[in-house]
Motif scaffolding. Structure first.
Motif, PDB file in Angstrom:
ATOM      1  N   LEU A  68      47.240 162.091  86.071  1.00  0.00           N
ATOM      2  CA  LEU A  68      46.446 161.136  86.664  1.00  0.00           C
ATOM      3  C   LEU A  68      47.734 159.923  85.792  1.00  0.00           C
ATOM      4  N   VAL A 128      38.710 157.863  84.279  1.00  0.00           N
ATOM      5  CA  VAL A 128      40.158 158.198  85.194  1.00  0.00           C
ATOM      6  C   VAL A 128      40.206 160.239  84.686  1.00  0.00           C
ATOM      7  N   ASN A 153      48.627 155.757  86.432  1.00  0.00           N
ATOM      8  CA  ASN A 153      48.003 153.645  86.651  1.00  0.00           C
ATOM      9  C   ASN A 153      49.531 153.306  85.910  1.00  0.00           C
ATOM     10  N   GLY A 169      43.387 157.660  89.639  1.00  0.00           N
ATOM     11  CA  GLY A 169      43.681 156.649  89.303  1.00  0.00           C
ATOM     12  C   GLY A 169      44.148 155.197  89.555  1.00  0.00           C
TER      13      GLY A 169
END
Length: 206
Positions: free
Chosen positions: A105, A192, A107, A131
């Protein structure tokens, strides 16, 4: 929803979760034992690692060694020349590597060393990245002192995937772009993470 107060936990009997901001290498043996029967592991890189992960946890997801990153740097002997030596491999030839799916994941909080580590995970056997855009700020930090006691920093290295794809300013490669929604945030959902769980549950093995 997973708690980022824990370094690792089972989300359900089939899916393990690891948060980079709390993971320690002293956890690795316990993680291997606890997640042994799982179908997938989610590695949450939406934060900053507090321990080395590339040559340890990321290596556990690889069945053979491989280069996951390349750097370009200046030549001291030939000013103006930039060179890109081959990167260092991680992992080893092993039958004890994790066999399930791995979902990373990412971001905007995935920055610098977190991006470096995420690239190491991406070189694993069955890894998917989910993500939104990472910071694109991979590489080392080189300080520059300016007149007036002002100090600033630049990256002194170029950072690339093994195939030559630039990682700086562009961010990490993402397989499935998932961005939190306002309604999801209001409802306290981690969309997510939910996408990662659904990927492990539903997608057939490659």
């Amino acid at each position: 929803s997973a708690s980022q107060n824990q370094s690792y936990q089972l989300l359900n009997p089939d899916i393990g979760y690891i948060y980079c901001g709390r993971y320690k290498n002293t956890d690795l043996d316990s993680i291997k034992l606890k997640f042994k029967g799982t179908k997938g592991i989610v590695v949450d890189m939406r934060g900053y690692p507090v321990d080395e992960m590339a040559s340890t946890l990321a290596a556990y997801f690889k069945s053979e060694p491989g280069i996951f990153i390349k750097f370009s740097k200046r030549s001291i002997s030939r000013p103006g020349l930039f060179v890109a030596p081959p990167g260092d491999p991680i992992g080893s030839t092993s039958a004890d590597n994790y066999k399930g799916k791995v979902v990373v994941l990412v971001n905007e909080l995935t920055q610098s060393n977190a991006e470096y580590v995420a690239m190491a995970f991406q070189s694993g056997n069955n890894t998917t990245t989910i993500g939104s855009s990472s910071a694109g700020a991979n590489g080392n930090i080189t300080p520059i002192d300016l007149p007036g006691g002002i100090r600033t920093w630049i990256s002194g290295l170029g950072v690339y995937y093994p195939d030559g794809t630039n990682a700086q300013r562009a961010g990490l490669k993402i397989d499935h772009i998932v961005t939190p929604t306002i309604s999801g945030l209001k409802a306290g959902k981690d969309e997510v993470l939910e996408a990662a769980i659904n990927h492990i549950k539903n997608q057939r093995e490659r």
